[in-house]
Design a protein around this motif. Structure first.
Motif, PDB file in Angstrom:
ATOM      1  N   GLY A 269       0.959  -1.179   0.142  1.00 45.82           N
ATOM      2  CA  GLY A 269      -0.059   0.094   0.158  1.00 45.82           C
ATOM      3  C   GLY A 269       0.700   1.218   0.007  1.00 45.82           C
ATOM      4  N   ILE A 270       2.063   1.252  -0.180  1.00 46.97           N
ATOM      5  CA  ILE A 270       2.771   2.425  -0.338  1.00 46.97           C
ATOM      6  C   ILE A 270       2.509   3.311  -1.321  1.00 46.97           C
ATOM      7  N   ASP A 271       2.198   4.641  -0.988  1.00 47.80           N
ATOM      8  CA  ASP A 271       1.745   5.582  -2.117  1.00 47.80           C
ATOM      9  C   ASP A 271       2.661   5.657  -3.316  1.00 47.80           C
ATOM     10  N   LEU A 272       1.913   5.945  -4.333  1.00 46.21           N
ATOM     11  CA  LEU A 272       2.576   6.151  -5.825  1.00 46.21           C
ATOM     12  C   LEU A 272       3.264   4.908  -6.287  1.00 46.21           C
ATOM     13  N   THR A 273       3.011   3.762  -5.596  1.00 44.15           N
ATOM     14  CA  THR A 273       3.652   2.686  -6.261  1.00 44.15           C
ATOM     15  C   THR A 273       2.718   1.636  -6.945  1.00 44.15           C
ATOM     16  N   SER A 274       3.037   0.830  -7.841  1.00 44.60           N
ATOM     17  CA  SER A 274       2.074  -0.134  -8.364  1.00 44.60           C
ATOM     18  C   SER A 274       2.587  -1.557  -8.398  1.00 44.60           C
ATOM     19  N   THR A 275       3.936  -1.619  -8.210  1.00 43.12           N
ATOM     20  CA  THR A 275       4.910  -3.057  -8.024  1.00 43.12           C
ATOM     21  C   THR A 275       5.569  -3.342  -6.973  1.00 43.12           C
ATOM     22  N   LEU A 276       5.646  -4.478  -6.375  1.00 47.48           N
ATOM     23  CA  LEU A 276       6.505  -4.884  -5.314  1.00 47.48           C
ATOM     24  C   LEU A 276       7.321  -5.755  -5.912  1.00 47.48           C
ATOM     25  N   SER A 277       8.712  -5.622  -6.113  1.00 41.99           N
ATOM     26  CA  SER A 277       9.680  -6.322  -6.439  1.00 41.99           C
ATOM     27  C   SER A 277       9.942  -7.221  -5.424  1.00 41.99           C
ATOM     28  N   VAL A 278      10.070  -8.542  -5.377  1.00 42.86           N
ATOM     29  CA  VAL A 278      10.623  -9.443  -4.301  1.00 42.86           C
ATOM     30  C   VAL A 278      11.578 -10.542  -4.824  1.00 42.86           C
ATOM     31  N   ARG A 279      12.700 -10.751  -4.208  1.00 46.09           N
ATOM     32  CA  ARG A 279      13.539 -11.681  -4.394  1.00 46.09           C
ATOM     33  C   ARG A 279      14.035 -12.456  -3.202  1.00 46.09           C
ATOM     34  N   GLY A 280      14.213 -13.773  -3.470  1.00 47.34           N
ATOM     35  CA  GLY A 280      14.843 -14.651  -2.584  1.00 47.34           C
ATOM     36  C   GLY A 280      13.829 -14.859  -1.442  1.00 47.34           C
ATOM     37  N   VAL A 408       8.563 -27.362   7.375  1.00 47.23           N
ATOM     38  CA  VAL A 408       8.930 -25.831   7.023  1.00 47.23           C
ATOM     39  C   VAL A 408       9.922 -26.112   5.825  1.00 47.23           C
ATOM     40  N   ALA A 409       9.648 -25.389   4.659  1.00 45.07           N
ATOM     41  CA  ALA A 409      10.629 -25.267   3.765  1.00 45.07           C
ATOM     42  C   ALA A 409      11.991 -24.645   4.246  1.00 45.07           C
ATOM     43  N   PRO A 410      13.108 -25.305   3.801  1.00 45.31           N
ATOM     44  CA  PRO A 410      14.412 -24.798   4.156  1.00 45.31           C
ATOM     45  C   PRO A 410      14.572 -23.520   3.237  1.00 45.31           C
ATOM     46  N   TRP A 411      15.283 -22.478   3.693  1.00 42.19           N
ATOM     47  CA  TRP A 411      15.537 -21.495   3.210  1.00 42.19           C
ATOM     48  C   TRP A 411      16.645 -20.559   3.620  1.00 42.19           C
ATOM     49  N   LEU A 412      17.609 -20.108   2.603  1.00 39.51           N
ATOM     50  CA  LEU A 412      18.755 -19.276   2.941  1.00 39.51           C
ATOM     51  C   LEU A 412      18.505 -17.788   2.790  1.00 39.51           C
ATOM     52  N   PRO A 413      18.354 -17.214   3.957  1.00 40.28           N
ATOM     53  CA  PRO A 413      17.987 -15.660   4.132  1.00 40.28           C
ATOM     54  C   PRO A 413      18.757 -14.778   3.161  1.00 40.28           C
ATOM     55  N   HIS A 414      20.090 -15.064   3.248  1.00 46.23           N
ATOM     56  CA  HIS A 414      21.005 -14.147   2.576  1.00 46.23           C
ATOM     57  C   HIS A 414      21.953 -14.597   1.774  1.00 46.23           C
ATOM     58  N   GLY A 415      22.660 -14.149   0.741  1.00 43.11           N
ATOM     59  CA  GLY A 415      23.888 -14.507   0.163  1.00 43.11           C
ATOM     60  C   GLY A 415      25.193 -14.329   0.975  1.00 43.11           C
TER      61      GLY A 415
END
Length: 416
Positions: A269-280, A408-415
């Motif tokens: 819901g951040i104003d003036l935005t229309s896309t949320l880019s998600v990675r990893g 719970v699926a395993p996950w690497l939080p950062h490189g």
């Protein structure tokens, strides 16, 4: 290393701290040669463990690099197991196909074994390279480009009880790290942060923003306690129809479902935005089941962490199993032959043992498949269907596959 054609001989040895600049410049060149910002160089130099870093030298020049970080990683059952985080691997383009990489991988895995670490892990810029050294793809992640103009988020009851506030990322680093630390035991593949690594999440060189804002942060509170945070950037944009900015998510963590939902709702819901880019992000994260139209989120699955069992017995005994297992593996491991042969694994949700045995094998596979299945995100049954695991005793594959799984699926939080 060398030959009889009058060329300089190469020498493989541990990095000297005074050589870091030359060593790291070799790595940067191998990855395209684009200079890194001063803050990145300073951080990576401070994090580099010189006694775990290898270089191949030809005269005064460096032609190959490989390093390792001393991490502790959560495995199924919640234990934190010491692992070698393999990193900064490269071979100069002028020295390919001369055995440089193989010599570094050989020395590195021997060193990992001597330190008593049962596992080595890495993220692969070129996955095809590392299979021959016994690494298997063990975790996956989701990338997405969410159309927040059209996609709505349905949040659970209690989400409105969460309060969010902006804060300078550096000012709230300690409370954010405390949230992260609470999450580490609950998900396989997560890395316990060593001193210095908390700074990794704050890296924000202007050269890497791609037109986006400096790093921003919101902190979530519930019942007077900090229960989550999100770090992100905003890239302004406009179209003929109006504002079309993009929110670029860098990191998000919450200690409970409603905190996570509140953070995702804020980002939508951040104003003036229309896309949320998600990675990893984790493959089982709740937002994927809260959106009104997953197709307009464009989720893409990608490989993440590769796992290599350096000590089969110690590694398999370090985790627990969600159903009782009693299975004999016949393991193939040409690169680390001390692992080859038959191992009996016996375990359940309380603990496990894994010892050498002369008993007949139930399943036959390579150490690469054991690495892929180790964290519970890749099923042995799927690997069997792919022809990568051979069932010797009828029923053994299904039994072992259930035991190796993770809720719970395993996950690497950062490189790294």
């Amino acid at each position: 290393m060398g030959d009889d054609k009058g060329e300089l001989k190469t020498e493989l040895r541990t990095l000297r701290k005074s050589e870091w600049g030359t060593w790291y410049a070799t790595l940067v060149r191998a990855f395209g040669g684009v200079p890194e910002a001063a803050e990145e160089l300073e951080l990576y130099e401070s994090l580099t463990e010189a006694d775990r870093s290898l270089g191949v030298w030809e005269g005064d020049g460096c032609v190959g690099t490989a390093g390792a970080f001393s991490f502790r990683m959560t495995v199924p059952g919640g234990a934190e197991v010491p692992v070698a985080g393999v990193t900064m691997v490269c071979v100069a383009a002028t020295h390919r196909r001369r055995g440089v990489l193989t010599s570094m991988m050989r020395r590195q895995l021997d060193d990992v074994r001597s330190l008593g670490e049962p596992l080595a892990v890495l993220t692969a810029s070129e996955p095809a390279i590392y299979g021959r050294f016994g690494y298997g793809a063990a975790t996956f992640q989701v990338n997405a480009e969410i159309d927040t103009d059209r996609v709505r988020l349905s949040v659970p009851d209690g989400t409105d009880d969460v309060r969010l506030r902006y804060a300078a990322p550096g000012d709230v680093l300690d409370v954010c790290e405390a949230v992260y630390a609470r999450l580490v035991p609950g998900r396989p593949g997560m890395l316990a942060r060593r001193p210095g690594w908390e700074r990794h999440g704050l890296l924000d060189p202007e050269s890497g923003r791609g037109g986006a804002s400096p790093l921003q942060c919101v902190v979530a509170r519930r019942g007077g306690e900090v229960t989550g945070y999100a770090r992100f950037q905003v890239r302004p944009g406009w179209s003929s129809e109006g504002p079309a900015g993009t929110v670029v998510l860098r990191d998000l963590a919450g200690t409970d479902p409603v905190t996570e939902a509140a953070l995702w709702r804020f980002l939508f819901g951040i104003d003036l935005t229309s896309t949320l880019s998600v990675r990893g992000r984790p493959v089982d994260e709740a937002w994927q089941y809260q959106v009104s139209d997953l197709r307009r989120c464009g989720p893409v699955l990608r490989d993440a962490l590769y796992v290599r069992l350096v000590d089969v017995g110690a590694a398999l005994a370090a985790r627990t199993y969600q159903a009782p297992v009693d299975v004999v593996f016949d393991v193939e491991d040409a690169f680390c032959p001390w692992n080859a042969g038959r191992w009996r694994l016996s375990g359940d949700a309380k603990g496990a043992s894994c010892e050498r045995t002369s008993d007949a094998a139930d399943l036959a596979l390579s150490v690469r498949e054991l690495g892929a299945a180790y964290l519970g995100g890749v099923s042995l049954t799927s690997l069997g269907s792919a022809g990568r695991v051979r069932q010797v005793r009828p029923g053994a594959l299904a039994e072992a596959s259930v035991g190796f799984g993770s809720d719970v699926a395993p996950w690497l939080p950062h490189g790294f």
